[in-house]
Motif scaffolding. Structure first.
Motif, PDB file in Angstrom:
ATOM      1  N   ARG A  19       0.850  -1.190   0.000  1.00 18.51           N
ATOM      2  CA  ARG A  19       0.000   0.000   0.000  1.00 18.51           C
ATOM      3  C   ARG A  19       0.887   1.243   0.000  1.00 18.51           C
ATOM      4  O   ARG A  19       1.805   1.356   0.821  1.00 18.51           O
ATOM      5  N   VAL A  20       0.610   2.165  -0.912  1.00 23.75           N
ATOM      6  CA  VAL A  20       1.484   3.320  -1.131  1.00 23.75           C
ATOM      7  C   VAL A  20       0.730   4.623  -0.859  1.00 23.75           C
ATOM      8  O   VAL A  20      -0.399   4.816  -1.323  1.00 23.75           O
ATOM      9  N   LEU A  21       1.374   5.512  -0.114  1.00 21.00           N
ATOM     10  CA  LEU A  21       0.886   6.872   0.102  1.00 21.00           C
ATOM     11  C   LEU A  21       1.793   7.832  -0.660  1.00 21.00           C
ATOM     12  O   LEU A  21       3.024   7.772  -0.522  1.00 21.00           O
ATOM     13  N   LEU A  22       1.207   8.710  -1.474  1.00 22.34           N
ATOM     14  CA  LEU A  22       1.969   9.706  -2.233  1.00 22.34           C
ATOM     15  C   LEU A  22       1.787  11.081  -1.597  1.00 22.34           C
ATOM     16  O   LEU A  22       0.655  11.510  -1.349  1.00 22.34           O
ATOM     17  N   VAL A  23       2.905  11.768  -1.358  1.00 23.90           N
ATOM     18  CA  VAL A  23       2.855  13.086  -0.733  1.00 23.90           C
ATOM     19  C   VAL A  23       3.602  14.075  -1.626  1.00 23.90           C
ATOM     20  O   VAL A  23       4.829  14.010  -1.748  1.00 23.90           O
ATOM     21  N   ASP A  24       2.859  14.962  -2.264  1.00 26.25           N
ATOM     22  CA  ASP A  24       3.449  15.965  -3.155  1.00 26.25           C
ATOM     23  C   ASP A  24       2.419  17.063  -3.370  1.00 26.25           C
ATOM     24  O   ASP A  24       1.227  16.769  -3.512  1.00 26.25           O
ATOM     25  N   ASP A  25       2.870  18.318  -3.395  1.00 22.75           N
ATOM     26  CA  ASP A  25       1.903  19.409  -3.521  1.00 22.75           C
ATOM     27  C   ASP A  25       1.622  19.805  -4.966  1.00 22.75           C
ATOM     28  O   ASP A  25       0.905  20.768  -5.213  1.00 22.75           O
ATOM     29  N   HIS A  26       2.180  19.060  -5.941  1.00 21.71           N
ATOM     30  CA  HIS A  26       1.890  19.316  -7.350  1.00 21.71           C
ATOM     31  C   HIS A  26       0.945  18.228  -7.859  1.00 21.71           C
ATOM     32  O   HIS A  26       1.367  17.087  -8.077  1.00 21.71           O
ATOM     33  N   PRO A  27      -0.335  18.540  -8.055  1.00 21.11           N
ATOM     34  CA  PRO A  27      -1.326  17.507  -8.386  1.00 21.11           C
ATOM     35  C   PRO A  27      -1.041  16.767  -9.684  1.00 21.11           C
ATOM     36  O   PRO A  27      -1.252  15.557  -9.756  1.00 21.11           O
ATOM     37  N   LEU A  28      -0.542  17.445 -10.713  1.00 19.16           N
ATOM     38  CA  LEU A  28      -0.278  16.756 -11.977  1.00 19.16           C
ATOM     39  C   LEU A  28       0.836  15.735 -11.823  1.00 19.16           C
ATOM     40  O   LEU A  28       0.747  14.606 -12.327  1.00 19.16           O
ATOM     41  N   PHE A  29       1.898  16.119 -11.119  1.00 25.84           N
ATOM     42  CA  PHE A  29       2.988  15.166 -10.879  1.00 25.84           C
ATOM     43  C   PHE A  29       2.494  14.002 -10.043  1.00 25.84           C
ATOM     44  O   PHE A  29       2.789  12.838 -10.334  1.00 25.84           O
ATOM     45  N   ARG A  30       1.726  14.309  -9.005  1.00 27.54           N
ATOM     46  CA  ARG A  30       1.234  13.260  -8.095  1.00 27.54           C
ATOM     47  C   ARG A  30       0.322  12.278  -8.824  1.00 27.54           C
ATOM     48  O   ARG A  30       0.451  11.056  -8.654  1.00 27.54           O
ATOM     49  N   GLU A  31      -0.574  12.788  -9.664  1.00 25.09           N
ATOM     50  CA  GLU A  31      -1.487  11.908 -10.399  1.00 25.09           C
ATOM     51  C   GLU A  31      -0.731  11.048 -11.404  1.00 25.09           C
ATOM     52  O   GLU A  31      -1.039   9.865 -11.592  1.00 25.09           O
ATOM     53  N   GLY A  32       0.254  11.642 -12.076  1.00 24.74           N
ATOM     54  CA  GLY A  32       1.049  10.860 -13.020  1.00 24.74           C
ATOM     55  C   GLY A  32       1.832   9.759 -12.335  1.00 24.74           C
ATOM     56  O   GLY A  32       1.930   8.632 -12.841  1.00 24.74           O
ATOM     57  N   GLN A  54      -1.678  16.776   5.940  1.00 24.86           N
ATOM     58  CA  GLN A  54      -2.608  15.823   5.326  1.00 24.86           C
ATOM     59  C   GLN A  54      -1.977  14.440   5.216  1.00 24.86           C
ATOM     60  O   GLN A  54      -2.658  13.419   5.376  1.00 24.86           O
ATOM     61  N   ALA A  55      -0.679  14.392   4.975  1.00 25.70           N
ATOM     62  CA  ALA A  55       0.013  13.107   4.895  1.00 25.70           C
ATOM     63  C   ALA A  55      -0.099  12.328   6.202  1.00 25.70           C
ATOM     64  O   ALA A  55      -0.343  11.114   6.204  1.00 25.70           O
ATOM     65  N   LEU A  56       0.054  13.027   7.327  1.00 27.56           N
ATOM     66  CA  LEU A  56      -0.047  12.358   8.621  1.00 27.56           C
ATOM     67  C   LEU A  56      -1.461  11.846   8.864  1.00 27.56           C
ATOM     68  O   LEU A  56      -1.654  10.745   9.399  1.00 27.56           O
ATOM     69  N   THR A  57      -2.448  12.624   8.439  1.00 25.18           N
ATOM     70  CA  THR A  57      -3.841  12.196   8.576  1.00 25.18           C
ATOM     71  C   THR A  57      -4.121  10.963   7.718  1.00 25.18           C
ATOM     72  O   THR A  57      -4.745   9.994   8.170  1.00 25.18           O
ATOM     73  N   GLU A  58      -3.642  11.000   6.468  1.00 26.19           N
ATOM     74  CA  GLU A  58      -3.871   9.870   5.565  1.00 26.19           C
ATOM     75  C   GLU A  58      -3.115   8.626   6.023  1.00 26.19           C
ATOM     76  O   GLU A  58      -3.593   7.500   5.864  1.00 26.19           O
ATOM     77  N   ALA A  59      -1.954   8.817   6.609  1.00 30.91           N
ATOM     78  CA  ALA A  59      -1.200   7.665   7.125  1.00 30.91           C
ATOM     79  C   ALA A  59      -1.950   7.000   8.270  1.00 30.91           C
ATOM     80  O   ALA A  59      -1.994   5.768   8.366  1.00 30.91           O
ATOM     81  N   ASP A  60      -2.540   7.807   9.128  1.00 24.07           N
ATOM     82  CA  ASP A  60      -3.347   7.241  10.222  1.00 24.07           C
ATOM     83  C   ASP A  60      -4.538   6.456   9.669  1.00 24.07           C
ATOM     84  O   ASP A  60      -4.930   5.428  10.225  1.00 24.07           O
ATOM     85  N   ARG A  61      -5.105   6.955   8.572  1.00 26.49           N
ATOM     86  CA  ARG A  61      -6.305   6.330   8.008  1.00 26.49           C
ATOM     87  C   ARG A  61      -5.977   5.060   7.223  1.00 26.49           C
ATOM     88  O   ARG A  61      -6.738   4.083   7.276  1.00 26.49           O
ATOM     89  N   THR A  62      -4.844   5.039   6.515  1.00 24.95           N
ATOM     90  CA  THR A  62      -4.572   3.948   5.563  1.00 24.95           C
ATOM     91  C   THR A  62      -3.427   3.024   5.954  1.00 24.95           C
ATOM     92  O   THR A  62      -3.269   1.969   5.347  1.00 24.95           O
ATOM     93  N   THR A  63      -2.605   3.409   6.942  1.00 23.64           N
ATOM     94  CA  THR A  63      -1.422   2.636   7.353  1.00 23.64           C
ATOM     95  C   THR A  63      -0.645   2.095   6.149  1.00 23.64           C
ATOM     96  O   THR A  63      -0.597   0.889   5.909  1.00 23.64           O
ATOM     97  N   PRO A  64       0.001   2.979   5.376  1.00 18.73           N
ATOM     98  CA  PRO A  64       0.702   2.539   4.162  1.00 18.73           C
ATOM     99  C   PRO A  64       1.960   1.735   4.476  1.00 18.73           C
ATOM    100  O   PRO A  64       2.573   1.891   5.537  1.00 18.73           O
TER     101      PRO A  64
END
Length: 234
Positions: A19-32, A54-64
């Motif tokens: 399971r992978v969490l992506l953390v980047d503030d550029h949406p086009l790069f992140r989506e690609g 937001q990364a810390l929140t998503e990590a708590d939710r998804t445990t990547p």
């Protein structure tokens, strides 16, 4: 005629999808990047974040299992996000992916616990290879950064302030060092031949980058990093 049992066919255990969490503030790069990673059956992108908070929140939710982390995030830096993320989710493995080739950032990322450091110019095959390696417990750095890393290790420990505060400029680290030594703003201005207002502007920038609200908190952070050994002038 006797029935004969059909021999069971041995099946290899299924490989767990990471399971992978992506953390980047550029949406086009992140989506690609998400699309490229999802093409590999070994991974699934379970969450994306555009800030450290937001990364810390998503990590708590998804445990990547894996987190791909940019360094140049708004608000909480990628280095500090990595440190906090691994503090609460020590089983996740962080791969830094950034535009920065700065030695200070490389060392700071390692000290924060990152298991890989890639530049954003890396091709898809290199990224996936790195994720496979780190996912299996290894560490990986782009060829260019690996060479720099070996040179940095030879001098490791000589620049603790740079490693602890990679976002500060050289002048800001110098002023923080004097603050931690107990000098007043005016004394710092006299020592560095700067205007009082210039020193205060630098201090405001230091507070913002360290995410502290006052001088006392900044001094605590600085002394923890080994700063503050300057002697106050008589």
């Amino acid at each position: 005629m006797t029935d004969q049992a059909t021999p069971a066919t041995a099946q290899a255990p299924a490989t767990r999808v990471l399971r992978v969490l992506l953390v980047d503030d550029h949406p086009l790069f992140r989506e690609g990047l998400a699309a490229a990673i999802d093409l590999d059956d070994a991974f699934t992108v379970v969450a994306q974040a555009d800030s450290g908070e937001q990364a810390l929140t998503e990590a708590d939710r998804t445990t990547p299992d894996l987190t791909v982390m940019d360094l140049g995030l708004p608000g909480l830096s990628g280095i500090e996000t990595t440190r906090r993320l691994l503090g609460t989710h020590p089983d996740t493995k962080v791969v830094v992916m950034t535009m920065s080739e700065d030695d200070d950032n490389l060392l700071a990322a390692m000290r924060a616990g990152a298991r890989g450091y890639l530049l954003k110019g890396a091709v898809r095959e290199e990224i996936l290879r790195a994720l496979h390696t780190v996912g299996q417990g290894g560490a990986v750095f782009s060829p260019h950064m690996a060479g720099r890393l070996s040179r940095l290790f030879a001098a490791f420990g000589s620049t603790p302030a740079k490693e602890a505060f990679p976002t500060l400029t050289g002048r800001e680290r110098e002023i923080l060092d004097l603050l931690a030594a107990g000098l007043s703003y005016r004394q710092i201005a006299q020592r560095l031949f700067l205007a009082d207002k210039t020193v205060r502007n630098h201090v405001g920038s230091i507070f913002a980058k360290l995410q502290v609200h006052d001088r006392a908190a900044a001094i605590v952070r600085a002394r923890d990093a080994g700063l503050g050994h300057q002697q106050e002038p008589t």
